[in-house]
Design a protein around this motif. Sequence first.
Motif, PDB file in Angstrom:
ATOM      1  N   ASP A  84       0.976  -1.188  -0.115  1.00  0.00           N
ATOM      2  CA  ASP A  84       0.122  -0.121  -0.069  1.00  0.00           C
ATOM      3  C   ASP A  84       0.702   1.637   0.211  1.00  0.00           C
ATOM      4  N   ALA A  85       0.954   2.235  -1.014  1.00  0.00           N
ATOM      5  CA  ALA A  85       0.749   3.705  -0.499  1.00  0.00           C
ATOM      6  C   ALA A  85      -0.007   4.836  -0.346  1.00  0.00           C
ATOM      7  N   GLN A  86       1.403   6.029   0.782  1.00  0.00           N
ATOM      8  CA  GLN A  86      -0.048   7.092   1.512  1.00  0.00           C
ATOM      9  C   GLN A  86       1.047   8.234   0.748  1.00  0.00           C
ATOM     10  N   LEU A  87       0.259   9.051   0.690  1.00  0.00           N
ATOM     11  CA  LEU A  87       0.492   9.971   1.050  1.00  0.00           C
ATOM     12  C   LEU A  87      -0.378  10.893   1.441  1.00  0.00           C
ATOM     13  N   THR A  88       0.367  11.926   2.652  1.00  0.00           N
ATOM     14  CA  THR A  88      -0.582  12.652   2.835  1.00  0.00           C
ATOM     15  C   THR A  88      -0.095  13.730   3.400  1.00  0.00           C
ATOM     16  N   VAL A 119      -4.131  25.795  10.051  1.00  0.00           N
ATOM     17  CA  VAL A 119      -4.856  26.929   9.086  1.00  0.00           C
ATOM     18  C   VAL A 119      -5.630  27.819  10.611  1.00  0.00           C
ATOM     19  N   GLY A 120      -5.944  29.278  10.207  1.00  0.00           N
ATOM     20  CA  GLY A 120      -6.479  29.896  10.663  1.00  0.00           C
ATOM     21  C   GLY A 120      -5.914  30.817  11.605  1.00  0.00           C
ATOM     22  N   GLU A 121      -6.218  32.137  12.737  1.00  0.00           N
ATOM     23  CA  GLU A 121      -5.554  33.190  13.073  1.00  0.00           C
ATOM     24  C   GLU A 121      -4.680  32.259  14.070  1.00  0.00           C
ATOM     25  N   PRO A 122      -3.475  33.359  14.936  1.00  0.00           N
ATOM     26  CA  PRO A 122      -2.228  32.892  15.867  1.00  0.00           C
ATOM     27  C   PRO A 122      -3.179  32.824  16.944  1.00  0.00           C
ATOM     28  N   THR A 123      -3.207  31.922  18.307  1.00  0.00           N
ATOM     29  CA  THR A 123      -3.809  31.312  18.699  1.00  0.00           C
ATOM     30  C   THR A 123      -2.474  32.530  20.217  1.00  0.00           C
ATOM     31  N   SER A 124      -1.708  32.456  19.228  1.00  0.00           N
ATOM     32  CA  SER A 124      -0.605  32.777  20.906  1.00  0.00           C
ATOM     33  C   SER A 124       0.613  34.076  20.441  1.00  0.00           C
ATOM     34  N   SER A 125       1.097  34.655  20.958  1.00  0.00           N
ATOM     35  CA  SER A 125       2.004  35.632  20.828  1.00  0.00           C
ATOM     36  C   SER A 125       3.551  35.336  19.607  1.00  0.00           C
ATOM     37  N   LYS A 126       3.829  34.248  20.210  1.00  0.00           N
ATOM     38  CA  LYS A 126       4.898  33.511  19.502  1.00  0.00           C
ATOM     39  C   LYS A 126       4.388  32.630  18.104  1.00  0.00           C
ATOM     40  N   ARG A 127       3.372  32.986  18.032  1.00  0.00           N
ATOM     41  CA  ARG A 127       3.216  32.472  16.054  1.00  0.00           C
ATOM     42  C   ARG A 127       4.076  31.645  15.337  1.00  0.00           C
ATOM     43  N   ASP A 128       3.647  30.573  16.947  1.00  0.00           N
ATOM     44  CA  ASP A 128       3.705  29.448  16.449  1.00  0.00           C
ATOM     45  C   ASP A 128       3.391  27.760  15.804  1.00  0.00           C
ATOM     46  N   LYS A 129       2.463  28.731  14.770  1.00  0.00           N
ATOM     47  CA  LYS A 129       1.894  27.488  13.774  1.00  0.00           C
ATOM     48  C   LYS A 129       2.627  26.584  13.192  1.00  0.00           C
ATOM     49  N   SER A 130       2.610  25.664  12.293  1.00  0.00           N
ATOM     50  CA  SER A 130       3.689  24.477  11.691  1.00  0.00           C
ATOM     51  C   SER A 130       3.750  24.998  10.132  1.00  0.00           C
ATOM     52  N   GLU A 131       4.866  24.359   9.789  1.00  0.00           N
ATOM     53  CA  GLU A 131       5.417  24.166   8.323  1.00  0.00           C
ATOM     54  C   GLU A 131       3.794  24.011   8.042  1.00  0.00           C
ATOM     55  N   PHE A 132       4.306  24.143   6.366  1.00  0.00           N
ATOM     56  CA  PHE A 132       3.111  22.643   5.537  1.00  0.00           C
ATOM     57  C   PHE A 132       4.187  21.954   5.437  1.00  0.00           C
ATOM     58  N   GLU A 133       3.951  20.506   6.287  1.00  0.00           N
ATOM     59  CA  GLU A 133       4.506  18.946   5.500  1.00  0.00           C
ATOM     60  C   GLU A 133       3.998  18.337   5.467  1.00  0.00           C
ATOM     61  N   VAL A 134       4.434  17.601   4.175  1.00  0.00           N
ATOM     62  CA  VAL A 134       4.431  16.574   3.427  1.00  0.00           C
ATOM     63  C   VAL A 134       4.481  15.192   3.873  1.00  0.00           C
ATOM     64  N   GLU A 135       4.072  13.790   3.840  1.00  0.00           N
ATOM     65  CA  GLU A 135       4.849  12.796   4.450  1.00  0.00           C
ATOM     66  C   GLU A 135       4.330  11.549   2.763  1.00  0.00           C
ATOM     67  N   ALA A 136       5.033  10.741   3.119  1.00  0.00           N
ATOM     68  CA  ALA A 136       4.916   9.881   1.979  1.00  0.00           C
ATOM     69  C   ALA A 136       5.093   8.569   2.809  1.00  0.00           C
ATOM     70  N   GLY A 137       5.015   7.434   2.550  1.00  0.00           N
ATOM     71  CA  GLY A 137       4.882   5.775   2.949  1.00  0.00           C
ATOM     72  C   GLY A 137       4.255   4.433   1.857  1.00  0.00           C
ATOM     73  N   LEU A 138       5.412   3.739   2.567  1.00  0.00           N
ATOM     74  CA  LEU A 138       4.752   2.542   1.329  1.00  0.00           C
ATOM     75  C   LEU A 138       4.955   1.752   2.834  1.00  0.00           C
ATOM     76  N   TYR A 139       3.486   0.984   2.428  1.00  0.00           N
ATOM     77  CA  TYR A 139       3.541  -0.957   3.791  1.00  0.00           C
ATOM     78  C   TYR A 139       3.056  -1.641   2.923  1.00  0.00           C
ATOM     79  N   PHE A 140       4.487  -2.791   3.527  1.00  0.00           N
ATOM     80  CA  PHE A 140       4.272  -4.010   3.079  1.00  0.00           C
ATOM     81  C   PHE A 140       4.172  -4.894   3.782  1.00  0.00           C
ATOM     82  N   GLU A 141       2.780  -5.690   3.369  1.00  0.00           N
ATOM     83  CA  GLU A 141       1.858  -7.197   4.245  1.00  0.00           C
ATOM     84  C   GLU A 141       3.045  -7.937   3.921  1.00  0.00           C
TER      85      GLU A 141
END
Length: 332
Positions: A168-172, A177-199
């Motif tokens: 199986d192949a997986q891509l996430t 998103v949304g307004e900052p919830t703290s003064s640090k403005r610590d929302k994460s960057e856009f992240e992409v993950e790819a994976g292969l699952y072999f059973e």
Amino acid sequence: TYDQQLANPFIRGSLIEFTTEAGRAYWKWVAAGRKYQLGQRWLDLALERNDRIESRVKAQDLDPPELIDNERAIAKRQSKLADSLRIVEQSAQKLSVYLRDESGRPWVPDLDRIPPFPDLLDVDPAEVGLDVIRARQNRPELESLNLKLRQLQVDYAEACNLTRPQLDAQLTGSQDVGEPTSSKRDKSEFEVEAGLYFEVPVQQRKGRGKMHAVQAKMAQVGAKRRLVNDKIAAEVQAAYAGLIRTREAAIKAEEAADLADQMADIERRKFELGESDLLKVALREQYALEAAEEQVEAEMKHFMTFSEYAAALGIDQPSVALVTAESLDELP
């Protein structure tokens, strides 16, 4: 898809059964009508003779008991004719289940519509093998089993897949998103993950278990197909034998009816010449009536066997041309 296709042979099988029952009802109605017509004929003969006997009694050419005996015969034949009419009307009501008018309502045929029996059907015993092949190609039971077998083959392929490795192949992707919830403005960057699952199914119990179960069902369907093939061959051969033997019986019954009718006619002429008595005439006419009714019964059995023959071939709209058609494509 196969479940949808399985509905078609089921519907055809019901239609063939329905048509066979309709055929039996039709031939019973024809036979009942023919017997009624025979009873009316013999009643008319007794009524015509009654006037002549009455004249002869008045002229003292016959004893009065002869007139009484003929009137007794008339009453008896009228009683039997009334019973025959009851049977005809009941047969017509049963036939109306299969007869409909333009609006779809049951239609009861009247006495004027009773036809004579068609010519007797003659089948060639050498054609029975060809008709067995036709029946196996046309019978809905075999079509249903063939579809069921193909359906099980799909299930078996699915079971085989359960014994093979799975990749199986997986891509996430994720992004806060949304307004900052703290003064640090610590929302994460856009992240992409790819994976292969072999059973790999090590024990393969699920797949192999399903394969064995499907194989058992396929063997069962195969056994049913062999049984149905043998059953179809036996039904066609039995229908052939029935058509041949009932035709022979109908021919002999017709000969017997003709001879009995000739003897009754001879006895009537002897009675008119004073060389016989009314008792002998009544007996000869009774024998002739019984022989004619036996002929009707024999013809009815012959054509009811034809309905069974059409059902054995898997024909849902049979015609008497069926016994002479060279292939199913030529059938009306």
